[in-house]
Design an enzyme around this catalytic site. Structure first.
Site, PDB file in Angstrom:
ATOM      1  N   GLU A 136      -8.819  -1.959  -9.050  1.00 45.65           N
ATOM      2  CA  GLU A 136      -7.589  -1.457  -8.446  1.00 45.65           C
ATOM      3  C   GLU A 136      -6.401  -2.339  -8.814  1.00 45.65           C
ATOM      4  O   GLU A 136      -5.328  -1.854  -9.178  1.00 45.65           O
ATOM      5  CB  GLU A 136      -7.749  -1.372  -6.923  1.00 45.65           C
ATOM      6  N   GLY A 165      -3.227   0.211   2.940  1.00 49.57           N
ATOM      7  CA  GLY A 165      -3.507   0.130   4.360  1.00 49.57           C
ATOM      8  C   GLY A 165      -4.658  -0.800   4.682  1.00 49.57           C
ATOM      9  O   GLY A 165      -4.688  -1.421   5.744  1.00 49.57           O
ATOM     10  N   ALA A 166      -5.622  -0.922   3.747  1.00 48.39           N
ATOM     11  CA  ALA A 166      -6.819  -1.717   4.017  1.00 48.39           C
ATOM     12  C   ALA A 166      -7.001  -2.906   3.086  1.00 48.39           C
ATOM     13  O   ALA A 166      -7.823  -3.772   3.350  1.00 48.39           O
ATOM     14  CB  ALA A 166      -8.062  -0.832   3.953  1.00 48.39           C
ATOM     15  N   SER A 167      -6.258  -2.964   1.972  1.00 48.71           N
ATOM     16  CA  SER A 167      -6.402  -4.099   1.057  1.00 48.71           C
ATOM     17  C   SER A 167      -5.082  -4.387   0.372  1.00 48.71           C
ATOM     18  O   SER A 167      -4.154  -3.575   0.389  1.00 48.71           O
ATOM     19  CB  SER A 167      -7.491  -3.818   0.004  1.00 48.71           C
ATOM     20  N   THR A 168      -5.017  -5.547  -0.257  1.00 49.96           N
ATOM     21  CA  THR A 168      -3.839  -5.912  -1.050  1.00 49.96           C
ATOM     22  C   THR A 168      -4.320  -6.600  -2.318  1.00 49.96           C
ATOM     23  O   THR A 168      -5.338  -7.311  -2.306  1.00 49.96           O
ATOM     24  CB  THR A 168      -2.866  -6.809  -0.255  1.00 49.96           C
ATOM     25  N   GLN A 169      -3.594  -6.368  -3.422  1.00 47.30           N
ATOM     26  CA  GLN A 169      -3.988  -6.896  -4.721  1.00 47.30           C
ATOM     27  C   GLN A 169      -2.837  -7.690  -5.350  1.00 47.30           C
ATOM     28  O   GLN A 169      -1.671  -7.321  -5.194  1.00 47.30           O
ATOM     29  CB  GLN A 169      -4.361  -5.769  -5.686  1.00 47.30           C
TER      30      GLN A 169
END
Length: 491
Positions: free
Chosen positions: A168, A197-201
């Site tokens: 991602e 909403g559930a992760s960050t990259q």
């Protein structure tokens, strides 16, 4: 006796007819050989099944490719009504049904002759990662329902799967750099900051990172004939929605009936259910023993205190590498400009803070003023915004600023290197375009339409016809030859 006209002889008529035919043939060959060739296009469809919603994107690119990478452009997008597919764990059939409206749109948008050749992909991100870790059986049923629904359409369905966090982040990096034409021109690349909403990259190329330290964070791409060594990491549970759950979980560890939350506006009051709050793998193991059914959530609107609350969900106490971001995860020194998209853009755009030329101290002051705005006043200022979203912007803005400056280590000097973006050149910023771009390397390029004749053959035919016309022209002057021969010679 009347003298016979030499121009009316059978030979002259035959020469004239052959000459006309040769001229018509020459013009016809030239027109056919040099007419504009129709451009062939291919299409691809990618469904982004995120934690909060699903979106469909249609991409188009010329069948002939540049350096083994198709030039992909987004031609259409459709937001699926309802929540993300992970929300249908208890009713998986509805996950497939929810996609039908957007898929019918895609059926109309892609030319019918291309349907069977158009690859269709569904990529699920952090929402399904969490569901799969919590209940793999429910995750499998959701995917089964989605696949059955998508297979009913005339496209070439290539499967539905969960993207890893690394994928991602890496595909988001490709998108940002592709849209800026940095890959094709071999320019310095941009880093990518993605917040869901559930992760960050976070993904970027660093001269100080060759993959030897923390190789799990290394990805190598070859695009447009160039190799790129990328650092990327995805933090599951640190998307803005799950981060909010974690901050609330920190404040309700003792199971109180009331909490005063500095990340919500003064005058904000809401009754929340403990079971709903802790119904996520990100916080389920922290649920207090024997709490009441509900607690009262009261806002106090203090940016600085909110930032302290947010900082507590990041663990920066241990690092086995030369340097880390948080939770013991290696991160090389930041390098170059960055593009921040998805929730980064939507939150900061609402707060009028996308202009990163504003000094960081001024950004903090603006956030402080916004968080201190009374809840009733805020509702009057934004009557069309859903109350759930409106109530969370103070937290989300504070979370974003804390993540960027306190965790990723952006400073007042390099904060202006961040550009908050929604789309570039008509394409949405996100991982889907990068995913499609990478996949086009696996799709064989069609041979382009070519002229009817090869260049050598075309030149040969034109030359022969030209010589024929010249000979015919000379022969057509045959009646004049005697006149030329009878001219008196001057002595």
């Amino acid at each position: 006796m009347k003298e016979k006209n030499p121009w009316h002889t059978p030979v002259t008529i035959i020469i004239t007819v052959i000459g006309v035919i040769a001229i018509v043939a020459l013009v016809t060959v030239a027109v056919l050989q040099n007419r504009p060739l129709p451009q062939k296009y291919k299409y691809g469809i990618v469904l982004d099944a995120g934690s909060s919603h699903t979106a469909l994107y249609i991409y188009e690119w010329p069948a002939e490719k540049d350096n083994n990478t198709g030039r992909v452009e987004q031609t259409y997008s459709c937001k699926v009504k309802g929540p993300g597919i992970s929300s249908y764990a208890s009713a998986p059939l509805k996950a497939g049904e929810s996609l039908s409206v957007c898929m019918q749109e895609a059926k109309q948008r892609v030319p019918g002759r291309r349907h069977s050749q158009t690859p269709l992909y569904l990529g699920a991100t952090a929402g399904m990662r969490l569901l799969n870790s919590e209940n793999s059986s429910a995750s499998d049923k959701v995917f089964q329902a989605v696949e059955e629904a998508l297979q009913k359409f005339p496209f070439s369905f290539q499967g539905a799967r969960i993207l890893s966090g690394q994928e991602e982040g890496a595909f988001g990096w490709i998108t940002v750099n592709y849209l800026d034409d940095r890959l094709k021109q071999g320019l310095e690349t941009k880093g990518a900051l993605d917040l869901g909403g559930a992760s960050t990259q976070i993904s970027f190329v660093s001269d100080n990172y060759d993959g030897s330290e923390s190789p799990d964070n290394a990805v190598t791409f070859r695009l447009y004939g160039n190799d790129y060594n990328l650092y990327t990491h995805s933090f599951l549970c640190y998307g803005k929605d799950q981060a909010l759950r974690m901050t609330l979980a920190q404040q309700t560890q003792s199971g109180p009936g009331t909490i005063n939350d500095p990340c919500f506006h003064p005058g904000y009051t809401e009754s929340r259910n403990y079971s709903v709050l802790y119904d996520s793998p990100c916080v389920s193991d922290r649920k207090p023993q024997g709490p009441p059914a509900n607690f009262t959530h009261i806002g106090t609107g203090d940016f600085q205190q909110c930032q302290e609350v947010v900082k507590r969900i990041f663990n920066s106490t241990h690092c086995k590498y030369s340097q880390c971001s948080f939770n013991g995860v290696f991160q090389p020194l930041l390098q170059g400009p960055f593009g921040a998209f998805s929730a980064y853009y939507f939150v900061m755009n609402f707060l009028n803070l996308t202009d990163t030329s504003i000094p960081l101290e001024a950004v903090r002051e603006k956030l402080g003023h916004y968080c201190a705005t009374p809840w009733n006043q805020l509702k009057q200022q934004h009557p069309k915004v859903k109350l759930k979203y409106l109530s969370e912007y103070c937290f989300s803005g504070t979370y974003i600023l804390t993540l960027l400056t306190e965790v990723y280590n952006f400073t007042s000097e390099n904060y202006p290197n961040i550009k908050f973006i929604r789309e570039i050149k008509g394409s949405d910023a996100g991982w889907t375009l990068g995913y499609m771009l990478n996949l086009t390397n696996m799709i064989p390029a069609e041979a382009p339409d070519s002229p009817p004749l090869p260049h050598a053959g075309y030149v040969s035919i034109v030359t022969v016809i030209a010589i024929l016309l010249l000979v015919l022209f000379i022969l057509s002057l045959r009646p004049l030859w005697p006149l030329c021969s009878k001219r008196p010679q001057i002595v």
